[in-house]
Design a protein around this motif. Sequence first.
Motif, short mmCIF file in Angstrom:
data_model
loop_
_atom_site.label_atom_id
_atom_site.label_comp_id
_atom_site.label_asym_id
_atom_site.label_seq_id
_atom_site.Cartn_x
_atom_site.Cartn_y
_atom_site.Cartn_z
N CYS A 1 0.85 -1.19 0.00
CA CYS A 1 0.00 0.00 0.00
C CYS A 1 0.89 1.24 0.00
O CYS A 1 1.69 1.43 0.91
CB CYS A 1 -0.91 -0.02 1.22
N HIS B 1 -7.14 -0.55 0.53
CA HIS B 1 -6.51 -1.25 1.64
C HIS B 1 -7.58 -1.48 2.72
O HIS B 1 -7.58 -0.88 3.79
CB HIS B 1 -5.34 -0.42 2.18
N CYS C 1 -5.28 0.60 6.24
CA CYS C 1 -5.50 2.04 6.43
C CYS C 1 -6.78 2.51 5.74
O CYS C 1 -7.23 3.63 5.98
CB CYS C 1 -4.30 2.83 5.92
N CYS D 1 0.18 3.68 3.37
CA CYS D 1 0.70 3.41 4.71
C CYS D 1 1.98 2.58 4.67
O CYS D 1 2.60 2.35 5.70
CB CYS D 1 -0.36 2.72 5.56
ZN LIG Z 1 -2.62 1.15 3.56
#
Ligand SMILES: [Zn+2]
Lengths: 107, 414
Positions: free
Chosen positions: A6, A58, A62, A9
């Motif tokens: 991701c 995600h 997050c 994050c």
């Molecule tokens: Zn993430």
Amino acid sequence: MLLLTCPCCGVTAEETEFANGGEAHLKRFGPGSTDDEFDAYMFSRKNPRGVHFERWRHAYGCGKWFIAARCTVTLEVFATYPAQTTEPPAEVVATIKARRPEWEGFA
Amino acid sequence: MKRYSVFAIAREALRQHAGWERAWASPSPRARYDVVIVGAGGHGLATAYYLGKNHGITNVAVLDKGWLGGGNTGRNTTIIRSNYLQDPSAAIYEKSRALYETLSQDLNYNIMFSPRGVMMLAQTEHEVRGYLRTERANALQGVDTRFITPREVKRLVPIIRLDGPRYPVLGALWQERAGTARHDAVAWGYARACSAMGMHIIQNCAVTGVESAGGQVTAVHTTQGSIGCGKLGIVVAGHSGALADMAGFRLPVESVALQALVSEPIKPCMDVVVMANTVHGYMSQSDKGEMVIGGGADHFNNYTQRGSWQHVEETVRALVETFPMLSRLKMLRQWGGIVDMTGDRSPIISKTPLSGCFINCGWGTGGFKAIPGSGWAMAELMAKGESPLAEAFSLTRFREGRFIDESVAAGVAH
Ligand SMILES: [Zn+2]
Ligand SMILES: Cc1cc2nc3c(=O)[nH]c(=O)nc-3n(C[C@H](O)[C@H](O)[C@H](O)COP(=O)(O)OP(=O)(O)OC[C@H]3O[C@@H](n4cnc5c(N)ncnc54)[C@H](O)[C@@H]3O)c2cc1C
């Protein structure tokens, strides 16, 4: 199993932590567009056998949306990048070109 | 073509089986055919067969990049049923199921159609209501289905557990005339019959481009050279996007991997097909004794013909809850196929923006059952320019908002 990182994050995780959101970089057509434009935006998909740009969320992390450039045949992930863009960044295109010289480019 | 019969077996038994012919010829392609079909899966071969049988068009070639029946037709779990919800679906799936009943005789090839009955379990209140609705829709459509009680379920499937902790069995939608058939035999039987009519089945011949002049299709480029055609039928399931791209249009279709697996062979323990849509698993027992288990589809576009690992785990976990005896079984094989999914989970049998070019795709996770009916409709469409069975499944339904929503009836991948 597909592994994704991701870009929001920084977490790398298995596909079960993410939700796929379909083809990326679609140009939205709304009121005032022609039937053909709206039809193409709503329904028609590239569905390529090879390089694919797609939206992911995600979902169990997050919660942010991002975009992945991925090969649909080998599952190789070329890059992931934030969703706030209407086309793949130049360095992502360069990475894909280096890995897939026969790729016709983003269109 | 020499006919298969009990006399042929007796005759061959007396002469060391030296007289059997090859089931189909493997010719080199001619320069041109009236009709070229891309894809020698069940749907492509059935299209060719009914072009010849129903419409007298036999100057036909069926091209495949691999071997015939090597796509989803040879990879599926062979469930045949027609208990869908919408009228256009009922019409084509029921036509198909009815054709399956006499297909062995029609093709003179044993496709091992086994109308053992298909049961779709209702394991939530929502599913009970959904299947009661389907039962009534089916009654109006002339499709023979019945909602049965848990006791009847147990009588038909002694190995089932009715009171599972998460998903008790609350009833089932039962179609007694539904069942299974031998998937390879369906492809082989059609191929043999097509070959006998003088059609060319050309394997190891990948289509790499589509040529047109003035908006009319004229030829295909292949790995065995250019082949001219009067009409072109694209019938390539998961690879429809690639072929549409060659022909210059896009489709409302996405390709994903769908998996299945089989256990080691065991003694006969279940003589019907059971589908459990809520927990996403379905199962039948093959004639060899293997438990044939269908799993889930991947959630992202891919062409891996393999599928993600966690779907196997999800499916097996869910089935073990409903069939506790499965927990002792070893799994033998797992495989995947690339299925072509549309937004409304209904197929496309249609003309295309390219004149003379027709497409049959979007059968997704459930097109084995549809092979005879789909071939029948596609052949009629290609021969006459229209077909009552195919009409509702045209490409234009998307822009016109005439969806044929089967996401509930298709519920599980089958
Ligand atoms: Zn993430
Ligand atoms: C695991 C699994 C389980 C399933 N279970 C069921 C079930 O229980 N019941 C049911 O009804 N359906 C089921 N299905 C769905 C069913 O298998 C398909 O809908 C059906 O077989 C599609 O048949 P087809 O002839 O359209 O495609 P295919 O059999 O896939 O044939 C397409 C052919 O096109 C060829 N091709 C592709 N690209 C090219 C090219 N460029 N040039 C030349 N040839 C090309 C391929 O090699 C292939 O042979 C299942 C599918 C899978 C994967």
